[in-house]
Design a protein around this motif. Structure first.
Motif, mmCIF file in Angstrom:
data_model
loop_
_atom_site.group_PDB
_atom_site.id
_atom_site.type_symbol
_atom_site.label_atom_id
_atom_site.label_comp_id
_atom_site.label_asym_id
_atom_site.label_seq_id
_atom_site.Cartn_x
_atom_site.Cartn_y
_atom_site.Cartn_z
ATOM 1 N N TYR A 4 0.856 -1.198 0.000
ATOM 2 C CA TYR A 4 0.000 0.000 0.000
ATOM 3 C C TYR A 4 0.889 1.244 0.000
ATOM 4 O O TYR A 4 2.059 1.185 0.380
ATOM 5 N N ASP A 38 -4.423 3.815 3.486
ATOM 6 C CA ASP A 38 -4.914 2.891 2.454
ATOM 7 C C ASP A 38 -5.021 1.471 3.003
ATOM 8 O O ASP A 38 -5.989 0.744 2.723
ATOM 9 N N MET A 39 -4.041 1.069 3.802
ATOM 10 C CA MET A 39 -4.046 -0.288 4.351
ATOM 11 C C MET A 39 -5.200 -0.487 5.328
ATOM 12 O O MET A 39 -5.911 -1.511 5.285
ATOM 13 N N ASP A 81 -8.518 -0.703 3.506
ATOM 14 C CA ASP A 81 -8.660 -1.995 2.837
ATOM 15 C C ASP A 81 -8.989 -3.108 3.841
ATOM 16 O O ASP A 81 -9.832 -3.978 3.564
#
Length: 504
Positions: A404, A409-410, A413
């Motif tokens: 990522y 973002d991680m 997700d």
């Protein structure tokens, strides 16, 4: 003037008289002369004026009586242009309740108490100086610079209460001292504001969270730039004959006006120039233009909702004032590592001294010691990019990169995976990133700010580092009694020194 030119002017005048029979011939002649015989420009200007007049008459017919009633109920809006009030009624589809609510907001914003908006700011200041002459003398003897504009504003706001002004002044000074290090760090990183007290107030509002203040300052600067750009591109032009200014008008030819009319009939509304630009981008297709404008509208609504969510997310955070305030049955805790590096002074100094690895390790050791007491099944500390991936006791250390781009973002997700939808109700994320918090809250996660989490670490591991300070407010009059508040202070630096053996 040649015969051909005379004949051309006569033909143009005849066409304009046929199209605009209600306008005097002499006026049409003057307009043609003013625009050097440019028929398309004159036609566009007169058409635009006609549309406005028709709209005025239409709005007056629909909302005229209601506007008259509103002006009687709200004397303060007498200074508003009637066309502005009519457009406001049109914006709210004639909903009197919404219009009343809007006008009350305008009154609150622009008309403080019984303030006469017709007088200038200088006149207003002189009136206040006369009104509060004795209070200003008392403040001057207390060492306060009474020439500062904020002094008069506070006196007016608090009805001449000198004690209240002195108390607020003392609070300002306390903020300046309390957040001197944070202000210096923000200025060193380029987040400076001319009035440093604004930074101090933002730091107090965000409980000293520098990351939140950076975001607030950035938003403030963006708004300032937008206002500056708007002023620099204001629609005014200078005439060649003199320095007189006039409102810049959009020049449309007859084809543009015809296209706009078709688009309006098809239900496409908005800024005429933007509508026409979109129309030409869609190869002059009305159906494609409708779809494109609808798509733009949805995007604007989505951005507006996101901004509102970011502004309201502060209330979504869990407040932890006691050890027992930590929610029960929590199965997962994710710590936004990069977001936590600047909460504790000693850790911040490590980062500034380029000792990022020590900082990462220290946060991991504090989290491990905390979880030894909390016994949470899954605790994961995530950094944007780190090579220290060794597990620290029960705490898993993870790097978002290279899979990522960032920790944000991680985390997004992870919580959006189907297998985690039910687990999110028992998941806490430690972060002060408001944009990330909005996305996590939508997925059902619980949120705790880093400073609150470090405070809970002290409650669990080192309760002797908690200091409760009682503060007594000032007495405003003889009949009232002083109010006492308790403020809790945590020694975060000592926590890090004891647990992670770091002292800087």
């Amino acid at each position: 003037m040649s015969t051909n030119e005379q004949q051309q002017n006569t033909e143009q005048l005849t066409m304009l008289k046929e199209r605009f029979p209600h306008i005097n011939e002499n006026k049409l002649t003057r307009v043609l002369q003013r625009h050097d015989g440019d028929f398309d420009k004159v036609f566009a200007r007169l058409s635009q004026r006609e549309v406005r007049c028709n709209k005025w008459e239409s709005l007056e017919t629909r909302f005229g009586p209601a506007i008259t009633t509103l002006q009687q109920e709200h004397p303060s809006i007498q200074s508003f242009k009637r066309f502005r009030l009519l457009k406001t009624m049109e914006h709210f589809d004639g909903d009197i309740g919404k219009v009343n609510e809007f006008l009350q907001k305008v009154e609150t914003k622009h008309c403080h108490k019984d303030r006469d908006t017709s007088i200038s700011r200088c006149q207003r200041r002189e009136e206040l100086k006369t009104k509060y002459a004795s209070q200003l003398a008392q403040l001057a003897t207390s060492g306060i610079n009474v020439d500062r504009p904020w002094v008069l504003r506070l006196l007016e706001k608090h009805e001449g209460d000198v004690n209240k002004v002195i108390e607020i002044k003392a609070k300002f000074a306390e903020f300046d001292t309390k957040y001197a290090n944070q202000i210096a760090q923000l200025e060193a990183e380029g987040f400076s504001i001319k009035n440093k007290r604004v930074l101090a107030r933002l730091l107090e509002k965000s409980n000293g969270d520098i990351d939140v203040v950076k975001q607030l300052v950035q938003e403030r600067q963006e708004k300032h730039l937008k206002r500056k750009e708007h002023r620099s591109t204001s629609p005014t032009t200078k005439t060649q004959e003199g320095n007189e200014t006039c409102r810049k008008r959009h020049d449309f030819n007859s084809d543009d006006l015809e296209n706009l009319k078709k688009l309006r009939l098809a239900g496409v509304h908005g800024n005429p120039r933007n509508v026409l630009a979109t129309f030409h981008e869609c190869n002059d297709s009305i159906e494609l233009t409708q779809a494109r404008m609808q798509e733009k509208k949805h995007k604007r609504c989505h951005r507006r909702e996101e901004r509102a969510s970011v502004a309201d997310i502060h209330n979504a955070y869990i407040t932890i004032n006691q050890r027992e305030d930590w929610p029960r049955d929590i199965e997962q805790v994710y710590l936004d590592g990069n977001n936590m590096m600047f909460v504790v002074d000693s850790l911040r100094r490590l980062c500034l001294n380029r000792a990022g690895k020590k900082t990462e390790r220290a946060i991991g050791e504090v989290a491990a010691a905390w979880n030894q007491q909390m016994h949470i099944p899954n605790v994961e500390l995530i950094y944007d990019s780190t090579r220290q991936l060794d597990q620290i006791d029960t705490v898993k250390v993870t790097s978002a990169q290279p899979t990522y781009k960032t920790t944000d973002d991680m985390l997004v997700d992870i919580v959006r995976r189907p297998e985690n939808h039910e687990k999110n109700k028992r998941t806490i994320v430690i972060t002060s990133d408001r944009a990330l918090a909005v996305l996590l809250q939508r997925e059902g996660c619980l949120l705790v700010k880093p400073k609150n989490w470090f405070g809970h670490c002290i409650m669990v591991l080192t309760p002797d580092l908690i200091n409760n300070e009682e503060k007594t407010g000032m007495i405003t009059n003889a009949s009232s009694s002083p109010s006492t508040t308790v403020k809790t202070h945590y020694n975060f630096d000592e926590l890090v020194r004891r647990i992670a053996k770091i002292d800087i």
